[in-house]
Write an enzyme that holds these catalytic residues in place. Structure first.
Site, PDB file in Angstrom:
ATOM      1  N   LEU A 126      -6.251  -5.760  -1.713  1.00 62.79           N
ATOM      2  CA  LEU A 126      -6.721  -4.860  -0.657  1.00 62.79           C
ATOM      3  C   LEU A 126      -7.858  -3.994  -1.178  1.00 62.79           C
ATOM      4  O   LEU A 126      -7.665  -3.186  -2.083  1.00 62.79           O
ATOM      5  CB  LEU A 126      -5.568  -3.979  -0.173  1.00 62.79           C
ATOM      6  CG  LEU A 126      -5.902  -3.002   0.951  1.00 62.79           C
ATOM      7  CD1 LEU A 126      -6.129  -3.748   2.257  1.00 62.79           C
ATOM      8  CD2 LEU A 126      -4.777  -1.983   1.120  1.00 62.79           C
ATOM      9  N   HIS A 230      -3.107   5.070  -8.831  1.00 62.89           N
ATOM     10  CA  HIS A 230      -4.482   5.539  -8.944  1.00 62.89           C
ATOM     11  C   HIS A 230      -4.800   6.431  -7.747  1.00 62.89           C
ATOM     12  O   HIS A 230      -4.287   6.210  -6.642  1.00 62.89           O
ATOM     13  CB  HIS A 230      -5.409   4.322  -8.969  1.00 62.89           C
ATOM     14  CG  HIS A 230      -6.821   4.610  -9.348  1.00 62.89           C
ATOM     15  ND1 HIS A 230      -7.726   5.150  -8.450  1.00 62.89           N
ATOM     16  CD2 HIS A 230      -7.506   4.437 -10.510  1.00 62.89           C
ATOM     17  CE1 HIS A 230      -8.899   5.284  -9.051  1.00 62.89           C
ATOM     18  NE2 HIS A 230      -8.788   4.869 -10.295  1.00 62.89           N
TER      19      HIS A 230
END
Length: 341
Positions: A126, A230
């Site tokens: 993605l 992240h």
């Protein structure tokens, strides 16, 4: 109107640009033209197969933005991971060291190398161009895969997983890797991650420790990022959790990013999606956005509309019907883009 469609060979140059822009730590989108070309070819085969490959297939989708039909995002589905090559994780566990004589009882968290998700379906790859991270684009790019899974359930096992990108800095340095992995691999995080993206995974089994790793022996910087994502991945994690995905205490062996999982039948967009019939004509906008897709495999299309289905049908403009490649009387699958709750 932005639309999701299967990737095709003519998208190679643009996919290479997206791979370059995605930066380090994006294992499933390595910046390697030959490998990306092979990924596109494998996806084209997967979409063309009448019967699904029992060893797994790779489906890649792109988000095409109007008005110039520019590819601005990519996402994918691996129908069965680990059947062609090993699929590794660390499983978090607990061991107890106790001595009745000394009155000592200590519990320690551990990491254990495993292949527990072998055979599961993975939603992956993605990436959305930063300037398009607005409106419904992110939800469309991620959730379109759930309508595809719902439409072609026979091609996918019961459990769906998603590996989340772990913590790393702007230079691609991973605290977890620095605290653990580099001691066994004698290479930088970016190199190990790149090799994995190329499919060279034999070295993992050859070099990884074969016994449990005691987490409390790792540096504090490494311990702090276990199961964390992240900063750019936070919205993706929240989206998946809103669909029913949960962290089951499995992490990536390189950057310690969490793996989320959900049974196919329990994914909100799968569970609540339904068929309605297409009527072509003037339509009124609705306040709630809906995800809508056709029912074609090779020519799958999906988008977001602000048109409410009613009484088993949905009214689409001729332009929208053309984009979705549907005609009067065809069936489409719809679901609210987001949960009302």
């Amino acid at each position: 109107m932005n639309i999701i469609r299967p990737i095709r060979s003519s998208d190679l140059d643009r996919l290479c640009e997206l791979a370059r822009d995605s930066g380090p730590g994006f294992t499933s989108l390595p910046c390697n033209r030959e490998l990306l070309e092979a990924k596109i070819a494998a996806s084209e085969v997967a979409f063309s197969q009448v019967k699904a490959d029992p060893l797994g297939a790779s489906y890649l989708f792109v988000l095409e933005a109007s008005p110039d039909n520019k590819v601005v995002g990519v996402c994918g589905i691996e129908s069965a991971v680990g059947l062609r090559e090993p699929f590794y994780h660390y499983r978090l566990g607990t061991v107890v060291h106790a001595s009745r004589e000394l009155g000592v009882h200590n519990s320690f968290q551990t990491l254990y190398l495993c292949n527990d998700y072998t055979g599961c379906t993975e939603v992956c790859t993605l990436y959305l161009t930063p300037e398009y991270r607005q409106g419904h684009n992110g939800g469309l790019l991620s959730r379109c895969r759930f309508l595809f899974l719902a439409q072609f359930k026979e091609r996918f096992p019961g459990k769906i997983i998603a590996e989340m990108r772990g913590v790393s800095d702007t230079e691609g340095l991973s605290p977890f890797w620095n605290g653990l992995g580099r001691h066994f691999f004698s290479m930088e995080f970016s190199e190990a991650d790149y090799l994995t993206g190329l499919g060279n995974k034999v070295f993992i089994a050859e070099l990884m420790p074969k016994h449990s790793i005691y987490i409390h022996l790792l540096p504090e910087t490494a311990r702090q990022v276990i199961g964390e994502v992240h900063e750019q991945t936070v919205p993706a994690r929240k989206l998946l959790e809103s669909e029913g995905f949960r962290y089951e205490e499995y992490i990536d062996i390189f950057d310690a990013g969490p793996t989320l999982a959900c049974e196919l039948k329990d994914i909100r967009a799968v569970r609540k999606s339904r068929y309605v019939e297409v009527h072509i004509g003037p339509c009124q906008q609705h306040t709630q956005p809906f995800l809508i897709s056709n029912t074609s495999l090779q020519n799958f299309r999906c988008t977001v509309v602000e048109i409410a289905p009613s009484e088993g049908r949905i009214t689409l403009t001729a332009e929208l019907a053309h984009l979705l490649q549907v005609s009067e009387g065809d069936k489409v699958r719809v679901v609210p883009l987001k949960s009302r709750s």
